[in-house]
Design a protein around this motif. Structure first.
Motif, PDB file in Angstrom:
ATOM      1  N   THR A  33      -4.766  -3.999  -7.456  1.00  0.00           N
ATOM      2  CA  THR A  33      -4.020  -4.875  -6.558  1.00  0.00           C
ATOM      3  C   THR A  33      -3.095  -5.777  -7.373  1.00  0.00           C
ATOM      4  OG1 THR A  33      -5.411  -6.882  -6.514  1.00  0.00           O
ATOM      5  CG2 THR A  33      -6.148  -5.018  -5.177  1.00  0.00           C
ATOM      6  N   ASP A  34      -2.263  -6.537  -6.668  1.00  0.00           N
ATOM      7  CA  ASP A  34      -1.380  -7.493  -7.337  1.00  0.00           C
ATOM      8  C   ASP A  34      -1.929  -8.914  -7.228  1.00  0.00           C
ATOM      9  OD1 ASP A  34      -0.959  -8.121  -4.680  1.00  0.00           O
ATOM     10  OD2 ASP A  34       1.221  -7.920  -4.736  1.00  0.00           O
ATOM     11  N   GLN A  70      -5.667  -5.802  -0.677  1.00  0.00           N
ATOM     12  CA  GLN A  70      -4.581  -6.560  -1.289  1.00  0.00           C
ATOM     13  C   GLN A  70      -3.831  -7.364  -0.233  1.00  0.00           C
ATOM     14  OE1 GLN A  70      -1.730  -4.952  -4.410  1.00  0.00           O
ATOM     15  NE2 GLN A  70      -0.428  -4.772  -2.597  1.00  0.00           N
ATOM     16  N   ARG A 126      -0.569 -11.500  -9.626  1.00  0.00           N
ATOM     17  CA  ARG A 126       0.815 -11.883  -9.333  1.00  0.00           C
ATOM     18  C   ARG A 126       0.881 -12.785  -8.097  1.00  0.00           C
ATOM     19  NH1 ARG A 126       2.791  -7.112  -9.086  1.00  0.00           N
ATOM     20  NH2 ARG A 126       3.264  -6.987 -11.306  1.00  0.00           N
ATOM     21  N   GLN A 127       0.051 -12.497  -7.113  1.00  0.00           N
ATOM     22  CA  GLN A 127       0.074 -13.291  -5.881  1.00  0.00           C
ATOM     23  C   GLN A 127      -0.128 -14.778  -6.153  1.00  0.00           C
ATOM     24  OE1 GLN A 127      -2.266 -12.133  -2.492  1.00  0.00           O
ATOM     25  NE2 GLN A 127      -2.019  -9.942  -2.882  1.00  0.00           N
ATOM     26  N   MET A 171       0.069  -3.920 -13.184  1.00  0.00           N
ATOM     27  CA  MET A 171      -0.880  -4.983 -13.486  1.00  0.00           C
ATOM     28  C   MET A 171      -1.777  -4.625 -14.658  1.00  0.00           C
ATOM     29  SD  MET A 171       0.120  -7.211 -11.538  1.00  0.00           S
ATOM     30  CE  MET A 171      -1.077  -8.406 -12.086  1.00  0.00           C
TER      31      MET A 171
END
Length: 321
Positions: free
Chosen positions: A92-93, A305, A96-97, A1
């Motif tokens: 964290t992602d 996350q 993308r989430q 990320m």
């Protein structure tokens, strides 16, 4: 990320000027006809904005709604909030989430040891130059700025981890006209609990030598109750909420952090577990609905996350996107 963030940063200046010019031009044209309309929201992409505030310019990382929608999710950092980025974007992602969702993600940068609240005065123990005014920024200055990009001022959600968890709930409690969902992940959601003010005092001293009394005054000052999500629970009635806390028991997610960090994270999370239980019991006594999950985990990013991932469908439903 981290690569995604840096890539977006290279585009941010051009994107900011382009969108700002378009918004101003549209406003001028429309005002000449006596019509006031919100600018169209960008569709997808990432920008880093500098937002004027009483604290000076504040950096805000933004991932625009995938299809130009106006809903927004504010995501708040923890006590050690870096000055140059939100840890949500690096640890964290989160980006993308929500990449395919029609909701703009808003990551305010900074707020180190601020608890995202309006302080009484600058911290007197570290020569702080300005008074923290984070509630004002998050509920007045930032929404007004984002409105120029077509982001709604009334269809927002707010979540936060650790320091940001209680803040997310109290901000929503006091600004129901802005927030339609609130989430706390490992938040200290009952700061008026006996002796917790002293624990917070030690934490602020350790993380930047901030003076707790300059934030909310001594224990018993009305500011403590105002910024306690459990005390303010009645104001949360009818608001969709998700509260997560670990129970202090480590799992495989803690292995990369080493023994020392994990032991510290275990202790911190046993405190948030107590707070979550108190908050849950308070809601039950008042007949207020909320989802409160307590399970294995410590006070660190992999769990937050996953808490965000769990809350994502609840957020999208609350915002109608």
């Amino acid at each position: 990320m981290a690569g995604d963030v840096r890539s977006g940063g290279r585009r941010s200046i051009r994107g900011w000027w382009k969108r700002s010019f378009a918004a101003v031009a549209a406003a001028v044209v429309m005002s000449s006809f006596g019509v006031v309309q919100a600018a169209a929201a960008p569709s997808g992409g990432y920008d880093e904005l500098w937002v004027p505030s009483s604290m000076g310019p504040i950096k805000v990382q933004v991932q625009w709604a995938a299809r130009g929608g106006s809903a927004a999710l504010y995501v708040l950092d923890g006590l050690r909030a870096p000055a140059d980025h939100s840890q949500w974007t690096s640890d964290t992602d989160a980006l993308r989430q929500f990449a395919g969702d029609n909701v703009t993600l808003v990551f305010p940068v900074g707020g180190h040891s601020s608890f995202y609240t309006d302080w009484y005065r600058p911290s007197s123990t570290n020569r702080q130059a300005v008074t923290y005014r984070w509630e004002t920024f998050l509920t007045e200055e930032l929404p007004a700025f984002l409105a120029g990009y077509g982001v709604s001022r009334t269809n927002n959600a707010v979540v936060g981890a650790s320091m940001g968890g209680n803040a997310a709930l109290t901000l929503a409690a006091h600004h129901r006209d802005q927030f339609r969902f609130a989430g706390s992940f490992s938040g200290y959601v009952n700061p008026t609990f006996p002796l917790w003010n002293e624990a917070m005092r030690l934490a602020l001293r350790d993380e930047g030598n901030f003076n707790l009394d300059d934030m909310w005054g001594p224990a018993g000052d009305p500011a403590w109750s105002r910024n306690d999500a459990t005390v303010q629970a009645e104001l949360l009635r009818g608001l969709p909420m998700y509260v997560w806390s670990g129970n202090g028991v480590p799992t495989g997610a803690d292995l990369p952090y080493g023994v020392g960090n994990t032991l510290n994270a275990m202790v911190l999370e046993t405190m948030t577990q107590t707070a979550a239980q108190i908050f849950r019991n308070r809601l039950a006594a008042l007949g207020i609905g909320a989802r409160v999950d307590i399970g294995p985990g410590t006070h660190t990013w992999p769990y937050w996350q996953e808490a965000l991932r769990t809350s994502r469908p609840l957020i999208l439903d609350a915002l109608g996107v």
